[in-house]
Design a protein around this motif. Structure first.
Motif, PDB file in Angstrom:
ATOM      1  N   VAL A   6       0.840  -1.193   0.000  1.00  0.00           N
ATOM      2  CA  VAL A   6       0.000   0.000   0.000  1.00  0.00           C
ATOM      3  C   VAL A   6       0.879   1.248   0.000  1.00  0.00           C
ATOM      4  CG1 VAL A   6      -1.655   1.343   1.382  1.00  0.00           C
ATOM      5  CG2 VAL A   6      -1.983  -1.111   1.064  1.00  0.00           C
ATOM      6  N   VAL A   7       1.907   1.252   0.838  1.00  0.00           N
ATOM      7  CA  VAL A   7       2.808   2.411   0.907  1.00  0.00           C
ATOM      8  C   VAL A   7       3.525   2.592  -0.428  1.00  0.00           C
ATOM      9  CG1 VAL A   7       4.907   3.316   1.990  1.00  0.00           C
ATOM     10  CG2 VAL A   7       3.107   2.310   3.406  1.00  0.00           C
ATOM     11  N   ALA A   8       4.001   1.517  -1.003  1.00  0.00           N
ATOM     12  CA  ALA A   8       4.705   1.604  -2.284  1.00  0.00           C
ATOM     13  C   ALA A   8       3.767   2.066  -3.390  1.00  0.00           C
ATOM     14  CB  ALA A   8       5.322   0.253  -2.634  1.00  0.00           C
ATOM     15  N   GLY A   9       2.543   1.581  -3.393  1.00  0.00           N
ATOM     16  CA  GLY A   9       1.558   1.983  -4.402  1.00  0.00           C
ATOM     17  C   GLY A   9       1.209   3.453  -4.278  1.00  0.00           C
ATOM     18  N   THR A  10       1.040   3.915  -3.041  1.00  0.00           N
ATOM     19  CA  THR A  10       0.729   5.323  -2.810  1.00  0.00           C
ATOM     20  C   THR A  10       1.899   6.199  -3.248  1.00  0.00           C
ATOM     21  OG1 THR A  10      -0.672   4.713  -0.941  1.00  0.00           O
ATOM     22  CG2 THR A  10       0.043   7.009  -1.066  1.00  0.00           C
ATOM     23  N   SER A  15       4.197  10.069  -6.965  1.00  0.00           N
ATOM     24  CA  SER A  15       5.347  10.381  -7.818  1.00  0.00           C
ATOM     25  C   SER A  15       4.920  10.608  -9.267  1.00  0.00           C
ATOM     26  CB  SER A  15       6.370   9.246  -7.752  1.00  0.00           C
ATOM     27  OG  SER A  15       7.417   9.472  -8.661  1.00  0.00           O
ATOM     28  N   ASN A  16       4.023   9.773  -9.765  1.00  0.00           N
ATOM     29  CA  ASN A  16       3.539   9.934 -11.141  1.00  0.00           C
ATOM     30  C   ASN A  16       2.764  11.241 -11.311  1.00  0.00           C
ATOM     31  OD1 ASN A  16       4.665   7.550 -11.992  1.00  0.00           O
ATOM     32  ND2 ASN A  16       2.814   6.344 -11.691  1.00  0.00           N
ATOM     33  N   ARG A  17       1.946  11.577 -10.321  1.00  0.00           N
ATOM     34  CA  ARG A  17       1.161  12.809 -10.387  1.00  0.00           C
ATOM     35  C   ARG A  17       2.081  14.036 -10.387  1.00  0.00           C
ATOM     36  NH1 ARG A  17      -2.849  11.837  -6.608  1.00  0.00           N
ATOM     37  NH2 ARG A  17      -1.498  12.556  -4.940  1.00  0.00           N
TER      38      ARG A  17
END
Length: 112
Positions: A6-10, A15-17
């Motif tokens: 979850v932390v990595a996905g967030t 980062s992408n945004r």
């Protein structure tokens, strides 16, 4: 492990945004700089054309003064008028003279 995912996905989403937002800002800055450069180029071209027109007008204003000075008689006055008209047509073709200026100068040459 689920917590790490979850932390990595967030972190990836944030980062992408941020990357997309920054790329958008850079693109906007590049567009603004390109528009500014085009405006400067247009202004320089206009200034050059204006300077050419002023030089021609000064030359045209000096022609009556030059005609008042004593000169050797022209061999053929019609040939002189034709030469002036050809020069005038060249200036119009190169964009130095507008249609109205061309017609005005042509009338002056033919009348004089």
């Amino acid at each position: 492990m689920a917590r790490t995912a979850v932390v990595a996905g967030t972190a990836t989403a944030v980062s992408n945004r941020v990357s997309r937002r920054q790329a958008g800002r850079w693109a906007a800055q590049e567009d603004e700089q390109a528009a500014q450069q085009q405006a400067y180029a247009d202004q320089a071209a206009y200034q050059q054309q204006l300077a050419q027109q002023q030089a021609y007008q000064q030359q045209a204003a000096a022609q009556p003064q030059a005609a008042a000075q004593p000169q050797a008689p022209a061999a053929d006055p019609m040939a002189a008028k034709l030469a002036q008209l050809q020069t005038l047509a060249g200036l119009k073709a190169s964009g130095v003279l507008t249609d109205a200026e061309f017609e005005q100068q042509k009338a002056a040459i033919l009348a004089g």
